[in-house]
Design a protein around this motif. Structure first.
Motif, PDB file in Angstrom:
ATOM      1  N   ARG A 205       1.136  -1.101   0.027  1.00 43.24           N
ATOM      2  CA  ARG A 205      -0.061  -0.021  -0.118  1.00 43.24           C
ATOM      3  C   ARG A 205       0.971   1.104  -0.064  1.00 43.24           C
ATOM      4  N   SER A 206       0.645   2.002  -0.958  1.00 38.39           N
ATOM      5  CA  SER A 206       1.344   3.475  -1.015  1.00 38.39           C
ATOM      6  C   SER A 206       0.594   4.525  -0.806  1.00 38.39           C
ATOM      7  N   TYR A 207       0.947   5.341  -0.083  1.00 42.58           N
ATOM      8  CA  TYR A 207       0.355   6.794   0.143  1.00 42.58           C
ATOM      9  C   TYR A 207       1.250   7.965  -0.606  1.00 42.58           C
ATOM     10  N   HIS A 208       0.781   8.703  -1.380  1.00 40.65           N
ATOM     11  CA  HIS A 208       1.497   9.971  -1.739  1.00 40.65           C
ATOM     12  C   HIS A 208       1.061  11.158  -1.688  1.00 40.65           C
ATOM     13  N   LYS A 209       1.843  12.385  -1.094  1.00 42.30           N
ATOM     14  CA  LYS A 209       1.116  13.602  -0.768  1.00 42.30           C
ATOM     15  C   LYS A 209       0.240  14.285  -1.930  1.00 42.30           C
ATOM     16  N   THR A 210       0.722  13.984  -3.257  1.00 37.43           N
ATOM     17  CA  THR A 210      -0.124  14.657  -4.184  1.00 37.43           C
ATOM     18  C   THR A 210      -0.884  13.672  -5.114  1.00 37.43           C
ATOM     19  N   ASN A 211      -0.377  12.226  -5.145  1.00 32.27           N
ATOM     20  CA  ASN A 211      -1.094  11.296  -5.990  1.00 32.27           C
ATOM     21  C   ASN A 211      -1.872  10.477  -5.182  1.00 32.27           C
ATOM     22  N   GLY A 212      -2.181  10.333  -3.950  1.00 36.32           N
ATOM     23  CA  GLY A 212      -3.203   9.714  -3.181  1.00 36.32           C
ATOM     24  C   GLY A 212      -2.387   8.249  -2.845  1.00 36.32           C
ATOM     25  N   GLU A 213      -3.540   7.438  -2.959  1.00 35.90           N
ATOM     26  CA  GLU A 213      -3.284   6.148  -2.272  1.00 35.90           C
ATOM     27  C   GLU A 213      -3.129   5.162  -3.667  1.00 35.90           C
ATOM     28  N   SER A 214      -2.286   4.086  -3.704  1.00 34.04           N
ATOM     29  CA  SER A 214      -2.369   2.726  -4.631  1.00 34.04           C
ATOM     30  C   SER A 214      -1.991   1.788  -3.925  1.00 34.04           C
ATOM     31  N   VAL A 215      -2.623   0.810  -4.562  1.00 28.25           N
ATOM     32  CA  VAL A 215      -2.478  -0.811  -3.763  1.00 28.25           C
ATOM     33  C   VAL A 215      -2.005  -1.889  -4.826  1.00 28.25           C
ATOM     34  N   ARG A 216      -1.078  -2.572  -4.548  1.00 28.03           N
ATOM     35  CA  ARG A 216      -0.662  -3.759  -5.153  1.00 28.03           C
ATOM     36  C   ARG A 216      -0.871  -5.078  -4.581  1.00 28.03           C
ATOM     37  N   GLU A 217      -1.772  -5.784  -5.100  1.00 30.10           N
ATOM     38  CA  GLU A 217      -2.015  -7.236  -4.424  1.00 30.10           C
ATOM     39  C   GLU A 217      -1.484  -8.103  -5.288  1.00 30.10           C
ATOM     40  N   LEU A 218      -1.219  -9.311  -4.599  1.00 25.30           N
ATOM     41  CA  LEU A 218      -0.415 -10.433  -5.460  1.00 25.30           C
ATOM     42  C   LEU A 218      -1.610 -11.190  -5.843  1.00 25.30           C
ATOM     43  N   THR A 219      -1.630 -11.662  -7.164  1.00 28.61           N
ATOM     44  CA  THR A 219      -2.564 -12.712  -7.825  1.00 28.61           C
ATOM     45  C   THR A 219      -1.888 -14.019  -7.903  1.00 28.61           C
ATOM     46  N   ALA A 220      -0.427 -13.961  -8.113  1.00 25.96           N
ATOM     47  CA  ALA A 220       0.165 -15.513  -8.164  1.00 25.96           C
ATOM     48  C   ALA A 220       1.709 -15.154  -8.579  1.00 25.96           C
ATOM     49  N   VAL A 221       2.248 -16.140  -7.802  1.00 26.69           N
ATOM     50  CA  VAL A 221       3.854 -16.111  -8.166  1.00 26.69           C
ATOM     51  C   VAL A 221       3.937 -17.480  -8.904  1.00 26.69           C
TER      52      VAL A 221
END
Length: 314
Positions: A205-221
Protein backbone atom coordinates in the motif's frame (compact mmCIF):
# COMPACT_ATOMS: atom_id res chain seq x y z
CA UNK A 1 -1.06 -28.37 -21.18
CA UNK A 2 -3.50 -31.24 -20.80
CA UNK A 3 -5.94 -31.82 -23.62
CA UNK A 4 -9.53 -30.88 -22.85
CA UNK A 5 -10.70 -34.49 -23.13
CA UNK A 6 -8.61 -35.43 -20.09
CA UNK A 7 -10.51 -33.12 -17.74
CA UNK A 8 -13.29 -34.23 -15.46
CA UNK A 9 -15.99 -31.75 -14.57
CA UNK A 10 -15.95 -31.98 -10.83
CA UNK A 11 -17.01 -28.57 -9.54
CA UNK A 12 -20.16 -29.90 -7.93
CA UNK A 13 -17.90 -31.38 -5.27
CA UNK A 14 -16.46 -28.01 -4.33
CA UNK A 15 -17.86 -25.56 -1.81
CA UNK A 16 -17.79 -22.01 -3.13
CA UNK A 17 -15.94 -19.65 -0.85
CA UNK A 18 -17.51 -16.26 -1.36
CA UNK A 19 -15.11 -14.48 0.96
CA UNK A 20 -12.40 -14.76 -1.65
CA UNK A 21 -14.59 -13.68 -4.56
CA UNK A 22 -14.26 -10.49 -6.51
CA UNK A 23 -17.27 -8.87 -4.88
CA UNK A 24 -17.33 -5.62 -2.98
CA UNK A 25 -17.93 -7.50 0.27
CA UNK A 26 -14.16 -7.85 0.61
CA UNK A 27 -13.58 -4.10 0.35
CA UNK A 28 -11.42 -2.33 2.91
CA UNK A 29 -11.81 0.57 3.06
CA UNK A 30 -14.88 1.25 0.92
CA UNK A 31 -13.56 4.67 -0.08
CA UNK A 32 -10.57 3.21 -1.92
CA UNK A 33 -11.68 1.04 -4.85
CA UNK A 34 -8.08 -0.14 -5.41
CA UNK A 35 -8.39 -2.06 -2.13
CA UNK A 36 -11.48 -4.08 -2.96
CA UNK A 37 -9.91 -7.55 -2.83
CA UNK A 38 -7.89 -7.80 0.38
CA UNK A 39 -8.59 -8.04 4.09
CA UNK A 40 -6.37 -8.43 7.12
CA UNK A 41 -6.54 -9.31 10.78
CA UNK A 42 -4.17 -9.50 13.72
CA UNK A 43 -2.43 -12.83 14.29
CA UNK A 44 -3.39 -14.36 17.62
CA UNK A 45 0.19 -15.55 18.14
CA UNK A 46 2.37 -12.56 17.21
CA UNK A 47 5.61 -14.53 17.51
CA UNK A 48 6.08 -15.13 13.81
CA UNK A 49 9.60 -16.56 13.37
CA UNK A 50 12.09 -14.00 12.11
CA UNK A 51 12.41 -14.01 8.32
CA UNK A 52 15.68 -14.01 6.33
CA UNK A 53 16.14 -11.94 3.20
CA UNK A 54 13.99 -13.25 0.34
CA UNK A 55 15.44 -15.33 -2.46
CA UNK A 56 14.04 -15.58 -5.98
CA UNK A 57 14.73 -17.72 -9.01
CA UNK A 58 15.49 -16.41 -12.51
CA UNK A 59 12.32 -16.55 -14.58
CA UNK A 60 9.89 -16.30 -11.66
CA UNK A 61 6.88 -14.14 -12.52
CA UNK A 62 4.87 -12.01 -10.08
CA UNK A 63 1.29 -11.14 -11.09
CA UNK A 64 -0.81 -8.42 -9.43
CA UNK A 65 -4.46 -7.43 -9.41
CA UNK A 66 -3.88 -4.18 -11.28
CA UNK A 67 -2.77 -6.18 -14.32
CA UNK A 68 0.90 -5.61 -13.60
CA UNK A 69 3.57 -8.29 -13.97
CA UNK A 70 7.27 -8.40 -13.11
CA UNK A 71 9.69 -11.17 -14.06
CA UNK A 72 13.08 -11.97 -12.58
CA UNK A 73 15.78 -11.86 -15.26
CA UNK A 74 18.79 -12.58 -13.07
CA UNK A 75 20.15 -12.18 -9.57
CA UNK A 76 23.47 -10.60 -8.62
CA UNK A 77 24.27 -10.75 -4.91
CA UNK A 78 21.87 -8.39 -3.19
CA UNK A 79 20.24 -7.08 -6.36
CA UNK A 80 17.58 -8.55 -8.63
CA UNK A 81 17.35 -7.62 -12.31
CA UNK A 82 13.76 -7.61 -13.49
CA UNK A 83 11.61 -6.69 -16.45
CA UNK A 84 8.01 -5.57 -16.20
CA UNK A 85 4.93 -6.04 -18.33
CA UNK A 86 5.83 -2.99 -20.40
CA UNK A 87 9.27 -4.55 -21.14
CA UNK A 88 11.02 -1.87 -19.08
CA UNK A 89 13.96 -2.71 -16.83
CA UNK A 90 13.97 -2.58 -13.05
CA UNK A 91 16.68 -3.35 -10.51
CA UNK A 92 15.52 -4.12 -6.98
CA UNK A 93 17.33 -5.01 -3.80
CA UNK A 94 16.41 -8.26 -2.11
CA UNK A 95 15.58 -5.89 0.74
CA UNK A 96 12.53 -4.36 -0.94
CA UNK A 97 12.34 -1.54 1.64
CA UNK A 98 15.40 0.11 0.09
CA UNK A 99 14.54 2.30 -2.92
CA UNK A 100 15.25 0.58 -6.24
CA UNK A 101 18.71 1.59 -7.53
CA UNK A 102 17.43 1.68 -11.11
CA UNK A 103 14.02 2.10 -12.71
CA UNK A 104 13.18 2.63 -16.35
CA UNK A 105 10.06 4.73 -16.71
CA UNK A 106 8.10 5.58 -19.84
CA UNK A 107 9.85 8.95 -20.34
CA UNK A 108 12.79 8.91 -17.90
CA UNK A 109 15.30 6.67 -16.18
CA UNK A 110 15.80 6.89 -12.41
CA UNK A 111 19.03 6.15 -10.55
CA UNK A 112 19.22 6.03 -6.75
CA UNK A 113 22.06 5.58 -4.28
CA UNK A 114 21.06 4.79 -0.72
CA UNK A 115 23.33 5.07 2.31
CA UNK A 116 22.29 2.01 4.28
CA UNK A 117 23.42 -1.63 4.60
CA UNK A 118 21.45 -3.78 2.15
CA UNK A 119 20.43 -6.15 4.98
CA UNK A 120 19.01 -3.38 7.19
CA UNK A 121 16.12 -4.72 9.38
CA UNK A 122 16.76 -8.33 8.30
CA UNK A 123 16.14 -10.95 9.49
CA UNK A 124 12.72 -9.36 9.91
CA UNK A 125 11.36 -9.21 13.43
CA UNK A 126 8.86 -6.85 15.01
CA UNK A 127 10.58 -3.72 16.31
CA UNK A 128 13.45 -3.62 13.82
CA UNK A 129 13.91 -0.15 12.35
CA UNK A 130 16.30 1.95 10.30
CA UNK A 131 16.65 5.49 8.95
CA UNK A 132 18.60 6.49 5.87
CA UNK A 133 18.97 8.98 3.06
CA UNK A 134 18.81 8.46 -0.69
CA UNK A 135 20.40 10.57 -3.41
CA UNK A 136 19.00 10.22 -6.89
CA UNK A 137 18.78 11.57 -10.39
CA UNK A 138 16.31 11.26 -13.24
CA UNK A 139 17.40 11.36 -16.86
CA UNK A 140 14.96 12.26 -19.63
CA UNK A 141 14.98 9.70 -22.44
CA UNK A 142 14.14 12.37 -25.02
CA UNK A 143 16.36 15.28 -23.98
CA UNK A 144 18.88 13.59 -21.66
CA UNK A 145 18.18 16.38 -19.18
CA UNK A 146 19.12 15.37 -15.64
CA UNK A 147 17.38 16.33 -12.40
CA UNK A 148 18.82 15.69 -8.95
CA UNK A 149 16.82 14.84 -5.83
CA UNK A 150 17.33 13.64 -2.26
CA UNK A 151 15.07 11.68 0.08
CA UNK A 152 14.97 10.95 3.81
CA UNK A 153 13.44 7.62 4.86
CA UNK A 154 12.58 5.88 8.11
CA UNK A 155 11.42 2.24 8.15
CA UNK A 156 10.15 -0.13 10.82
CA UNK A 157 8.73 -3.63 11.18
CA UNK A 158 5.48 -2.57 12.81
CA UNK A 159 3.77 -5.90 13.45
CA UNK A 160 2.43 -9.14 12.05
CA UNK A 161 -0.89 -9.67 10.28
CA UNK A 162 -2.79 -12.40 8.52
CA UNK A 163 -3.60 -11.01 5.09
CA UNK A 164 -6.02 -12.37 2.52
CA UNK A 165 -5.49 -11.35 -1.09
CA UNK A 166 -6.49 -13.03 -4.33
CA UNK A 167 -3.37 -15.22 -4.14
CA UNK A 168 -4.58 -16.67 -0.82
CA UNK A 169 -4.19 -16.13 2.90
CA UNK A 170 -0.76 -15.51 4.45
CA UNK A 171 0.89 -14.71 7.75
CA UNK A 172 2.92 -11.56 7.10
CA UNK A 173 5.28 -9.02 8.59
CA UNK A 174 4.01 -5.45 8.18
CA UNK A 175 6.92 -3.23 7.13
CA UNK A 176 6.33 0.51 6.80
CA UNK A 177 8.62 3.17 5.35
CA UNK A 178 7.95 6.93 5.41
CA UNK A 179 9.62 9.61 3.33
CA UNK A 180 9.95 13.16 4.59
CA UNK A 181 11.22 16.38 3.07
CA UNK A 182 14.37 18.22 4.11
CA UNK A 183 12.12 20.24 6.43
CA UNK A 184 10.75 17.02 7.95
CA UNK A 185 7.31 17.26 6.32
CA UNK A 186 5.59 13.96 5.46
CA UNK A 187 5.72 13.21 1.76
CA UNK A 188 5.14 9.51 1.04
CA UNK A 189 4.79 6.09 2.66
CA UNK A 190 4.95 2.45 1.63
CA UNK A 191 3.57 -0.45 3.66
CA UNK A 192 4.53 -3.98 2.63
CA UNK A 193 2.98 -7.18 3.93
CA UNK A 194 5.74 -9.75 3.51
CA UNK A 195 4.92 -13.48 3.54
CA UNK A 196 7.99 -15.57 4.47
CA UNK A 197 6.25 -18.71 3.17
CA UNK A 198 6.64 -17.59 -0.45
CA UNK A 199 9.57 -15.15 -0.13
CA UNK A 200 7.47 -12.26 -1.41
CA UNK A 201 5.27 -9.43 -0.30
CA UNK A 202 1.61 -10.17 -1.02
CA UNK A 203 0.36 -6.62 -0.57
CA UNK A 204 1.86 -3.15 -0.93
CA UNK A 205 0.00 0.00 0.00
CA UNK A 206 1.43 3.34 -1.07
CA UNK A 207 0.33 6.82 -0.03
CA UNK A 208 1.72 9.89 -1.76
CA UNK A 209 1.24 13.54 -0.83
CA UNK A 210 -0.02 14.51 -4.28
CA UNK A 211 -0.95 11.20 -5.96
CA UNK A 212 -2.98 9.66 -3.13
CA UNK A 213 -3.22 5.92 -2.47
CA UNK A 214 -2.30 3.01 -4.70
CA UNK A 215 -2.49 -0.68 -3.85
CA UNK A 216 -0.64 -3.65 -5.32
CA UNK A 217 -2.02 -7.09 -4.40
CA UNK A 218 -0.51 -10.40 -5.39
CA UNK A 219 -2.47 -12.62 -7.77
CA UNK A 220 0.17 -15.32 -8.20
CA UNK A 221 3.85 -16.15 -8.21
CA UNK A 222 4.59 -18.54 -11.08
CA UNK A 223 7.83 -20.43 -11.74
CA UNK A 224 9.70 -20.29 -15.01
CA UNK A 225 9.98 -23.65 -16.77
CA UNK A 226 11.83 -22.51 -19.89
CA UNK A 227 15.10 -24.19 -18.86
CA UNK A 228 13.44 -27.53 -18.14
CA UNK A 229 13.38 -30.44 -20.61
CA UNK A 230 10.14 -30.77 -22.54
CA UNK A 231 8.93 -33.82 -20.59
CA UNK A 232 9.55 -32.04 -17.27
CA UNK A 233 7.65 -28.95 -18.39
CA UNK A 234 4.74 -31.12 -19.50
CA UNK A 235 4.75 -33.08 -16.24
CA UNK A 236 4.74 -29.95 -14.06
CA UNK A 237 2.03 -28.21 -16.07
CA UNK A 238 -0.10 -31.35 -16.29
CA UNK A 239 0.07 -31.85 -12.52
CA UNK A 240 -0.92 -28.21 -11.93
CA UNK A 241 -3.85 -28.46 -14.32
CA UNK A 242 -4.98 -31.84 -12.97
CA UNK A 243 -4.88 -30.69 -9.33
CA UNK A 244 -6.93 -27.57 -10.03
CA UNK A 245 -9.46 -29.47 -12.12
CA UNK A 246 -9.90 -32.66 -10.12
CA UNK A 247 -8.44 -32.47 -6.59
CA UNK A 248 -10.49 -31.65 -3.53
CA UNK A 249 -9.45 -28.70 -1.37
CA UNK A 250 -6.44 -29.75 0.69
CA UNK A 251 -5.72 -32.77 -1.52
CA UNK A 252 -2.18 -32.82 -2.93
CA UNK A 253 -1.36 -34.05 -6.44
CA UNK A 254 2.29 -35.00 -7.00
CA UNK A 255 4.63 -35.78 -9.88
CA UNK A 256 8.37 -36.63 -10.07
CA UNK A 257 10.71 -36.97 -13.01
CA UNK A 258 12.87 -39.99 -12.19
CA UNK A 259 15.75 -38.90 -14.42
CA UNK A 260 16.29 -35.36 -13.11
CA UNK A 261 14.67 -35.70 -9.68
CA UNK A 262 12.56 -32.62 -10.34
CA UNK A 263 9.23 -32.90 -8.55
CA UNK A 264 6.12 -30.86 -7.91
CA UNK A 265 3.20 -31.01 -5.51
CA UNK A 266 0.07 -28.91 -6.02
CA UNK A 267 -2.52 -28.33 -3.30
CA UNK A 268 -5.77 -26.55 -4.21
CA UNK A 269 -7.19 -24.57 -1.29
CA UNK A 270 -10.33 -22.42 -1.68
CA UNK A 271 -12.77 -22.45 -4.61
CA UNK A 272 -15.09 -19.61 -5.60
CA UNK A 273 -16.93 -18.11 -8.52
CA UNK A 274 -15.79 -14.70 -9.74
CA UNK A 275 -18.09 -11.97 -10.98
CA UNK A 276 -17.01 -12.87 -14.50
CA UNK A 277 -18.66 -16.27 -13.98
CA UNK A 278 -15.35 -18.14 -14.05
CA UNK A 279 -14.55 -20.69 -11.37
CA UNK A 280 -11.31 -19.85 -9.57
CA UNK A 281 -9.14 -21.65 -7.03
CA UNK A 282 -6.32 -20.60 -4.77
CA UNK A 283 -3.46 -23.07 -4.44
CA UNK A 284 0.05 -23.76 -3.18
CA UNK A 285 2.65 -25.32 -5.44
CA UNK A 286 5.88 -26.92 -4.23
CA UNK A 287 8.60 -27.23 -6.85
CA UNK A 288 11.85 -29.08 -6.13
CA UNK A 289 14.74 -28.71 -8.54
CA UNK A 290 18.33 -29.81 -7.86
CA UNK A 291 17.42 -30.52 -4.26
CA UNK A 292 16.02 -27.03 -3.58
CA UNK A 293 12.31 -26.58 -2.89
CA UNK A 294 10.50 -23.33 -3.66
CA UNK A 295 6.91 -22.57 -2.71
CA UNK A 296 4.64 -20.72 -5.11
CA UNK A 297 1.08 -19.58 -4.50
CA UNK A 298 -1.70 -17.88 -6.34
CA UNK A 299 -5.14 -18.03 -7.85
CA UNK A 300 -6.06 -19.61 -11.17
CA UNK A 301 -9.34 -19.47 -13.06
CA UNK A 302 -10.91 -22.04 -15.37
CA UNK A 303 -11.37 -20.75 -18.91
CA UNK A 304 -13.93 -21.80 -21.46
CA UNK A 305 -11.21 -23.96 -23.03
CA UNK A 306 -11.26 -26.16 -19.92
CA UNK A 307 -7.82 -24.93 -18.90
CA UNK A 308 -6.67 -23.13 -15.77
CA UNK A 309 -4.81 -19.86 -16.14
CA UNK A 310 -3.48 -17.09 -13.92
CA UNK A 311 -5.81 -14.10 -14.40
CA UNK A 312 -4.05 -11.08 -15.89
CA UNK A 313 -6.10 -8.80 -13.65
CA UNK A 314 -7.98 -9.13 -10.38
Amino acid sequence: MLQAKNFKISFLKFSLVGALGLSASACIPAATPQSKYFSSQAISDPNLPSAPLPTVNPGDKFYYTNGWMEQVVSTNGETIDMINKAKRKLVNFRNFAIPAPYLEGSTSEYFKETRVPTNAMWPLRVGNSVSFSTEGRSVSKATKRTSQFSQKWSCAVEGVERVRVLAGEFDTFRVKCERRSSTNKWWQSYTWYYAPLINAYVLRRSYHKTNGESVRELTAVRPSLTDEPQNVRVGIIRTWQDALENAQGGEIRSWTDKKTGTSTQVEPLATYRAKSGLFCRTYKQYLTRQGKTSIYAGVACRTDKLKWRTPTRG
